[in-house]
Design a protein around this motif. Structure first.
Motif, mmCIF file in Angstrom:
data_model
loop_
_atom_site.group_PDB
_atom_site.id
_atom_site.type_symbol
_atom_site.label_atom_id
_atom_site.label_comp_id
_atom_site.label_asym_id
_atom_site.label_seq_id
_atom_site.Cartn_x
_atom_site.Cartn_y
_atom_site.Cartn_z
ATOM 1 N N GLU A 125 0.830 -1.210 0.000
ATOM 2 C CA GLU A 125 0.000 0.000 0.000
ATOM 3 C C GLU A 125 0.866 1.262 0.000
ATOM 4 O OE1 GLU A 125 -2.805 2.433 3.203
ATOM 5 O OE2 GLU A 125 -2.406 0.289 3.508
ATOM 6 N N PHE A 126 1.844 1.319 0.911
ATOM 7 C CA PHE A 126 2.695 2.510 1.002
ATOM 8 C C PHE A 126 3.620 2.636 -0.212
ATOM 9 C CE2 PHE A 126 1.522 1.817 5.447
ATOM 10 C CZ PHE A 126 1.116 3.096 5.794
ATOM 11 N N GLU A 127 4.059 1.505 -0.718
ATOM 12 C CA GLU A 127 4.911 1.509 -1.906
ATOM 13 C C GLU A 127 4.142 2.043 -3.115
ATOM 14 O OE1 GLU A 127 7.113 -1.925 -4.559
ATOM 15 O OE2 GLU A 127 6.929 -2.254 -2.396
ATOM 16 N N PHE A 128 2.888 1.636 -3.258
ATOM 17 C CA PHE A 128 2.047 2.104 -4.366
ATOM 18 C C PHE A 128 1.912 3.623 -4.334
ATOM 19 C CE2 PHE A 128 -2.181 3.343 -5.903
ATOM 20 C CZ PHE A 128 -2.187 2.797 -7.177
ATOM 21 N N ARG A 129 1.599 4.174 -3.179
ATOM 22 C CA ARG A 129 1.429 5.630 -3.079
ATOM 23 C C ARG A 129 2.757 6.359 -3.261
ATOM 24 N NH1 ARG A 129 -2.683 4.547 1.005
ATOM 25 N NH2 ARG A 129 -1.077 4.618 2.616
ATOM 26 N N GLN A 130 3.840 5.770 -2.749
ATOM 27 C CA GLN A 130 5.148 6.401 -2.895
ATOM 28 C C GLN A 130 5.559 6.488 -4.363
ATOM 29 O OE1 GLN A 130 7.188 7.893 -0.899
ATOM 30 N NE2 GLN A 130 9.204 7.803 -1.852
ATOM 31 N N ASN A 131 5.343 5.436 -5.110
ATOM 32 C CA ASN A 131 5.779 5.407 -6.505
ATOM 33 C C ASN A 131 4.901 6.253 -7.422
ATOM 34 O OD1 ASN A 131 7.942 3.751 -5.892
ATOM 35 N ND2 ASN A 131 6.821 1.865 -6.321
ATOM 36 N N LEU A 132 3.704 6.614 -6.953
ATOM 37 C CA LEU A 132 2.821 7.480 -7.744
ATOM 38 C C LEU A 132 2.667 8.858 -7.102
ATOM 39 C CD1 LEU A 132 0.066 4.938 -8.798
ATOM 40 C CD2 LEU A 132 1.632 6.151 -10.322
ATOM 41 N N ARG A 133 3.587 9.213 -6.214
ATOM 42 C CA ARG A 133 3.460 10.472 -5.468
ATOM 43 C C ARG A 133 3.484 11.696 -6.371
ATOM 44 N NH1 ARG A 133 8.369 8.375 -5.391
ATOM 45 N NH2 ARG A 133 10.243 9.653 -5.631
ATOM 46 N N PRO B 46 -0.505 11.733 -8.320
ATOM 47 C CA PRO B 46 -1.563 11.163 -7.462
ATOM 48 C C PRO B 46 -2.907 11.034 -8.162
ATOM 49 C CG PRO B 46 -1.066 13.431 -6.826
ATOM 50 C CD PRO B 46 -0.017 13.028 -7.808
ATOM 51 N N HIS B 47 -3.136 11.862 -9.197
ATOM 52 C CA HIS B 47 -4.420 11.796 -9.905
ATOM 53 C C HIS B 47 -4.571 10.496 -10.694
ATOM 54 C CE1 HIS B 47 -1.402 13.425 -12.661
ATOM 55 N NE2 HIS B 47 -2.155 12.986 -13.656
ATOM 56 N N LEU B 48 -3.470 9.753 -10.877
ATOM 57 C CA LEU B 48 -3.528 8.506 -11.641
ATOM 58 C C LEU B 48 -3.789 7.283 -10.773
ATOM 59 C CD1 LEU B 48 -0.529 8.988 -14.118
ATOM 60 C CD2 LEU B 48 -2.952 9.373 -14.546
ATOM 61 N N MET B 49 -3.719 7.450 -9.452
ATOM 62 C CA MET B 49 -3.811 6.281 -8.568
ATOM 63 C C MET B 49 -5.104 5.506 -8.767
ATOM 64 S SD MET B 49 -2.247 7.624 -4.953
ATOM 65 C CE MET B 49 -0.589 8.295 -4.843
ATOM 66 N N LEU B 50 -6.230 6.182 -8.608
ATOM 67 C CA LEU B 50 -7.520 5.496 -8.720
ATOM 68 C C LEU B 50 -7.750 4.994 -10.135
ATOM 69 C CD1 LEU B 50 -10.112 4.630 -7.309
ATOM 70 C CD2 LEU B 50 -11.097 6.853 -7.899
ATOM 71 N N GLU B 51 -7.369 5.784 -11.119
ATOM 72 C CA GLU B 51 -7.554 5.390 -12.521
ATOM 73 C C GLU B 51 -6.801 4.096 -12.823
ATOM 74 O OE1 GLU B 51 -6.739 7.183 -17.022
ATOM 75 O OE2 GLU B 51 -6.630 8.495 -15.261
ATOM 76 N N LEU B 52 -5.572 3.981 -12.325
ATOM 77 C CA LEU B 52 -4.790 2.766 -12.557
ATOM 78 C C LEU B 52 -5.429 1.558 -11.868
ATOM 79 C CD1 LEU B 52 -1.116 4.062 -12.215
ATOM 80 C CD2 LEU B 52 -2.244 3.237 -14.282
ATOM 81 N N LEU B 53 -5.922 1.760 -10.660
ATOM 82 C CA LEU B 53 -6.561 0.652 -9.952
ATOM 83 C C LEU B 53 -7.807 0.149 -10.689
ATOM 84 C CD1 LEU B 53 -6.344 1.723 -6.191
ATOM 85 C CD2 LEU B 53 -4.943 0.044 -7.398
#
Length: 267
Positions: free
Chosen positions: A239-247, A250-257
């Motif tokens: 979880e933390f790695e995912f957010r760190q690598n997309l920091r 951040p607008h792409l996080m939900l779209e990628l999921l």
């Protein structure tokens, strides 16, 4: 259905390029020609769940919008499910974050310095009790971060992970821990700082980036999750790695999921 398969796709049964229509009272769609049914949620965290997709997407948004994590209790209060259901949803989303983020090798000739550092999480923190879980963090400055739960702080458990994820010839910065002594013998350009002697920066050599990451992880666990079992610690690190690598995006996080679900293989 459209996100995973598109408006039309080849039917696995009749082979024709078909449009699929929703089957009433089921989470499936059927081919307009032969009636072959496809379940869009198969192979996703939403498979075999009675929780609505709207609730799932709400929780995924919560994970993407939070910096310090989302507890099962918070999910329980937000969408009105049982604690058991909330915990399962959070666990599956963390595993899925790890799948979407993936891991590739870092470093290499001409790349940024790779910082490597161990951290110790959990346990009772009493003198003489070595009950903390050892985790290894690898981060390329300006690039990706990789985390792994490892068996111990010994070199025999640390070096194989570094050699697996860091390209040969990379510049590596670590602290003075004995586990890192053999990096130069493995073909890496190894620089060290001695925290024991009060040295935290030596030119370009420092571990500030990976230590800042571990600091955020520890604060989040203590403040949001209170405690994390060794069994599931790697999923929290995903979880933390995912957010760190997309920091930086951040607008792409939900779209990628929402778009990264693999299609199930045709049988």
């Amino acid at each position: 259905m459209r996100t995973r398969y598109g408006e039309r796709h080849a039917c696995a049964k009749c082979g024709r390029d078909a449009r699929y229509y929703r089957v009433k009272s089921r989470r499936s769609y059927e081919c307009e020609y032969c009636g072959h049914q496809v379940y869009p949620t198969a192979g996703t965290p939403f498979e075999n769940t009675r929780t609505s997709l709207r609730d799932w997407f709400t929780v995924m948004f919560m994970f993407c919008a939070s910096r310090n994590g989302v507890s099962a209790k918070e999910v329980q209060r937000t969408i009105g499910v049982t604690y058991k259901t909330a915990w399962r949803m959070c666990n599956l989303i963390r595993q899925y974050m790890g799948y979407v983020d993936g891991d590739g090798m870092v470093g290499g000739s001409g790349s940024g310095i790779v910082e490597v550092d161990k951290a110790f999480i959990g346990g009772k923190d009493k003198l003489g009790q070595d009950d903390k879980t050892v985790v290894l963090g690898i981060t390329e400055r300006g690039g990706e971060t990789i985390t792994r739960v490892i068996e111990s702080k010994a070199a025999k458990h640390v070096l194989p992970h570094i050699m697996k994820w860091v390209r040969p010839g990379s510049r590596i910065a670590t602290d003075e821990a004995k586990a890192f002594i053999g990096l130069s013998d493995e073909g890496y350009k190894h620089g060290r700082v001695s925290h024991r002697d009060g040295q935290y920066v030596n030119g370009e050599v420092h571990t500030n980036s990976i230590e800042a990451f571990w600091g955020n992880v520890k604060r989040s666990i203590a403040g949001t999750y209170i405690t994390v079992s060794q069994k599931w610690l790697q999923t929290y690190l995903h979880e933390f790695e995912f957010r760190q690598n997309l920091r930086k995006n951040p607008h792409l996080m939900l779209e990628l999921l929402l778009q990264a679900f693999p299609r199930p293989e045709a049988k």
